[in-house]
Motif scaffolding. Structure first.
Motif, PDB file in Angstrom:
ATOM      1  N   LEU A   1       7.716   9.513  11.622  1.00  0.00           N
ATOM      2  CA  LEU A   1       6.699   9.670  10.584  1.00  0.00           C
ATOM      3  C   LEU A   1       7.135   8.871   9.364  1.00  0.00           C
ATOM      4  N   GLN A   2       6.291   7.942   8.927  1.00  0.00           N
ATOM      5  CA  GLN A   2       6.555   7.166   7.716  1.00  0.00           C
ATOM      6  C   GLN A   2       5.390   7.347   6.756  1.00  0.00           C
ATOM      7  N   VAL A   3       5.697   7.720   5.534  1.00  0.00           N
ATOM      8  CA  VAL A   3       4.673   7.910   4.507  1.00  0.00           C
ATOM      9  C   VAL A   3       4.905   6.876   3.413  1.00  0.00           C
ATOM     10  N   VAL A   4       3.856   6.120   3.110  1.00  0.00           N
ATOM     11  CA  VAL A   4       3.940   4.997   2.177  1.00  0.00           C
ATOM     12  C   VAL A   4       2.911   5.198   1.073  1.00  0.00           C
ATOM     13  N   ASP A   5       3.298   4.895  -0.161  1.00  0.00           N
ATOM     14  CA  ASP A   5       2.375   4.950  -1.292  1.00  0.00           C
ATOM     15  C   ASP A   5       2.201   3.558  -1.881  1.00  0.00           C
ATOM     16  N   ALA A   6       0.939   3.150  -2.045  1.00  0.00           N
ATOM     17  CA  ALA A   6       0.660   1.923  -2.787  1.00  0.00           C
ATOM     18  C   ALA A   6       0.922   2.168  -4.270  1.00  0.00           C
TER      19      ALA A   6
ATOM     20  N   GLU B   1      -6.156   0.658  -6.148  1.00  0.00           N
ATOM     21  CA  GLU B   1      -6.809  -0.623  -5.870  1.00  0.00           C
ATOM     22  C   GLU B   1      -5.924  -1.560  -5.048  1.00  0.00           C
ATOM     23  N   ARG B   2      -4.674  -1.203  -4.830  1.00  0.00           N
ATOM     24  CA  ARG B   2      -3.766  -2.054  -4.051  1.00  0.00           C
ATOM     25  C   ARG B   2      -3.550  -1.521  -2.631  1.00  0.00           C
TER      26      ARG B   2
END
Length: 279
Positions: free
Chosen positions: A164-169, A173-174
């Motif tokens: 499980l990988q959780v990524v935040d921009a 808007e990106r």
């Protein structure tokens, strides 16, 4: 409403609306049973809730449970995670596919059935929802192109592990740009020669206001992406070579950051295997 009338309503509902098999949506839920309640939680979830609170519901067509034993928990990063505090929290993960276009229908049912289960004392409260969200499917990237199982098979195929990988921009808007970079460049490159056969990418949706009070509102709506890496071997065997730098790869895009990378192995249904290895 009479039994005959209820049956007719089922027939009417089945005759309209989407009914494909593409996983258009997902429920991804990472939970921490309270200390001393690990066995009771596992038996409740596996014997009752996995079915009554999930698989028996309309439009939820596939599911699988995963577990992180203590040695797997200790592989997680980053140490300061916006998702899991501490980063080792959340030793059970459940993943479910929902038919594309049926999210609203499923959500109406799930809120109602969980209220009923709670009223009937069929909810185990000695647990904490660390990361629970319904999510919309954004992309699937395959290592081997058209060969091998598709994402629709991922929760039924006997994969040996999941990351499980959780990524935040950096900003809402990106996120679309980050998704495009991951889908078109980052993920295909990392999948080459990898034990991961595919990666699915989802974006979280807010939970309804009438959700159960013990489930916190979803964080990161608008900026977050959730990646599920499906592995053909135990993550402990390939962690060092393939999964220790996922955060660096995301940071190199200049568009966001990784908030959690967490390995799991599948549970063995009908058993308490791994329960004694959680602490």
């Amino acid at each position: 409403m009479s039994e005959d009338t209820r049956s007719e309503v089922y027939a009417e509902l089945a005759a309209v609306g989407p009914y494909g098999v593409r996983p258009g949506h997902a429920l991804i839920t990472m939970v921490e049973p309270h200390p001393g309640h690990e066995h009771a939680y596992n038996r409740w979830y596996e014997d009752d809730h996995y079915y009554a609170g999930a698989m028996a519901m309309p439009w939820m067509f596939a599911g699988r449970r995963w577990v992180a034993t203590r040695d797997l928990q200790l592989l997680r990063y980053p140490a300061e995670s916006a998702v899991a505090r501490p980063v080792t929290a959340g030793c059970y993960l459940s993943t479910y596919w929902i038919t594309a276009g049926r999210y609203a229908d499923h959500m109406r049912w799930t809120v109602a059935i969980n209220r009923r289960l709670n009223r009937d004392a069929r909810v185990h409260h000695d647990r904490t929802h660390v990361f629970t969200a319904f999510q919309d499917h954004e992309a699937t990237v395959y290592r081997d192109g058209t060969a091998g199982p598709r994402d629709v098979h991922a929760l039924d195929h006997p994969y040996a592990g999941l990351v499980l990988q959780v990524v935040d921009a950096d900003a809402a808007e990106r996120r679309a740009d980050l998704l495009g970079r991951l889908r078109d460049h980052h993920l295909p490159e990392l999948l080459k020669g990898s034990p991961a056969a595919l990666v699915t990418v989802f974006s979280p949706t807010p939970l309804p206001l009438d959700r159960m009070s013990y489930v916190k509102q979803v964080e990161g709506v608008g900026t977050r992406l959730t990646l599920l890496w499906f592995l053909e071997e135990d993550p402990r065997r390939c962690w060092q070579d393939h999964f220790t730098g996922l955060d660096t790869a995301v940071e190199r895009t200049g568009l966001g950051r990784t908030e959690l990378v967490a390995p799991f192995i599948p549970t063995v249904p009908g058993t308490d295997r791994y329960v004694a290895e959680l602490r």
